[in-house]
Design an enzyme around this catalytic site. Sequence first.
Site, short mmCIF file in Angstrom:
data_model
loop_
_atom_site.label_atom_id
_atom_site.label_comp_id
_atom_site.label_asym_id
_atom_site.label_seq_id
_atom_site.Cartn_x
_atom_site.Cartn_y
_atom_site.Cartn_z
N HIS A 122 0.88 -1.17 0.00
CA HIS A 122 0.00 0.00 0.00
C HIS A 122 0.92 1.23 0.00
O HIS A 122 2.03 1.17 0.52
CB HIS A 122 -0.82 -0.07 1.30
CG HIS A 122 -1.91 0.95 1.42
ND1 HIS A 122 -1.68 2.25 1.80
CD2 HIS A 122 -3.24 0.84 1.24
CE1 HIS A 122 -2.84 2.89 1.86
NE2 HIS A 122 -3.81 2.06 1.52
N LYS A 225 -10.30 -0.84 10.70
CA LYS A 225 -10.43 -2.01 9.82
C LYS A 225 -10.75 -3.27 10.63
O LYS A 225 -10.93 -4.35 10.08
CB LYS A 225 -9.14 -2.22 9.02
CG LYS A 225 -8.91 -1.10 7.99
CD LYS A 225 -7.74 -1.42 7.10
CE LYS A 225 -7.20 -0.22 6.37
NZ LYS A 225 -8.00 0.20 5.21
N CYS A 363 -4.74 2.41 -3.67
CA CYS A 363 -3.50 2.93 -3.05
C CYS A 363 -2.34 1.97 -3.24
O CYS A 363 -1.53 1.78 -2.31
CB CYS A 363 -3.70 3.23 -1.57
SG CYS A 363 -4.91 4.49 -1.26
N1 PLP Z 1 -1.77 -0.88 4.58
C1 PLP Z 1 -2.69 -1.62 3.96
C2 PLP Z 1 -2.32 -2.99 3.48
C3 PLP Z 1 -3.98 -1.13 3.79
O1 PLP Z 1 -4.90 -1.88 3.17
C4 PLP Z 1 -4.29 0.16 4.27
C5 PLP Z 1 -5.63 0.74 4.06
O2 PLP Z 1 -6.37 0.34 3.19
C6 PLP Z 1 -3.30 0.88 4.93
C7 PLP Z 1 -2.05 0.33 5.06
C8 PLP Z 1 -3.56 2.25 5.46
O3 PLP Z 1 -4.45 2.18 6.53
P1 PLP Z 1 -5.04 3.50 7.18
O4 PLP Z 1 -5.63 4.31 6.06
O5 PLP Z 1 -6.06 3.01 8.14
O6 PLP Z 1 -3.92 4.22 7.85
#
Ligand code: PLP
Length: 404
Positions: A122, A225, A363
Amino acid sequence: MIDVEKIRRDFPILGREVYGKPLVYFDNAATTQKPRCVIDSISEAYCNENANVHRGIHFLSQHATDLMESARDKVRQFIGAGSTEEIIFTRGTTESINLLASSFSRAFLNKGDEVIISGMEHHSNIVPWQIQSEIHGFKIKVIPVLDNGELDLEAFKTLISDKTRLVSITHVSNVLGTVNPVAEIITEAHSHGIPVAVDGAQSVPHIKVNVQELGADFYAFSGHKIYGPTGIGVLYGRKELLEQMPPYQGGGEMIKRVTFEKTTYNELPYKFEAGTPDYVGSIALAKALDYVQSIGIDNIAGYESELCNYAIERLNSIPDIRIIGNAGHRSAVVSFLVGNIYPSDMGTLLDRLGIAVRTGHHCAEPLMDRMGIPGTVRASFAFYNTKAEIDTLVAGIERVRKMF
Ligand code: PLP
């Protein structure tokens, strides 16, 4: 076992309609819905428990502090950490990784050093390292992704060098659903004395995670999440490493003593928690973790895997469908494309049928480039979803397909 109908009654939002159709919520990888106990806990905190934590001698402040600190212990227990000193509350995975990247770089990374990430990260496990690499001059190396959506572990071994200082990888891909063999990656990295950070945003809600059994040196996840509120997240870090790392932000809470000449920093974990923390969020997160444990993470993993297999089987019956990623070990996410239908068109039309899916690059633009696609349609599941909802999704896709 999972009693889905009973569980669904715990989530008020699942009873609503969208465009006159019952809501089918398949955007759980973006954020999960909240059970009544989490919503109530936020209301209870503001109705009965609210006071700023850690600095008050009065009853409410101490009570709120106790609740927040027991929430920290709940998180510790949930992910199998050894000590609450190793549990830092953040705003979410993104802030956890930014904290890690900033602080770890200042402590351990110099020009010419190397950090290994993977091709399925991500953006929140890519960009923080890029920002720090511009400051500190280290290099970022990337583990390639195979056509089936698994990491190329042989290539990983060849990327390790005597300049590697950290491996930072996702446990579960938010696009492909691939569950990466992090224990194996950690063992390999540790055999070279290299610590490993794991992005657990998509794993903690779905599979059992024990940071000590995995051997992870850092582990990040987001409350929202895992059925908790937005604005709260966690960075687990091994004490020996956290102790050597400087604070991420300065301000109240994170200090022992401040003078204009010199400031000394607070002990762990407070050194990394500047300012008023989201104690209400921490308390509600603990409620969410209690709720997940009341169902049982193994029951959740089993049920979601059944849902995911059913979804793949049903989706595969649709002509022209292409499921992106076919890893041997996967979690509750399915990404796909149907013929030449643009993902956003598919998403918009499904939405009109009450079906919430996510479309776009999720993302993870470098992963899209690797797969040679601009984006996908992604259905991601939670334990409150049903096979009947998957049937609704498949019927919806068929309907959209016939329109094109
Ligand atoms: N890492 C992964 C694998 C994700 O799926 C996400 C969010 O979709 C994130 C990081 C970032 O999470 P957050 O937006 O809650 O900080």
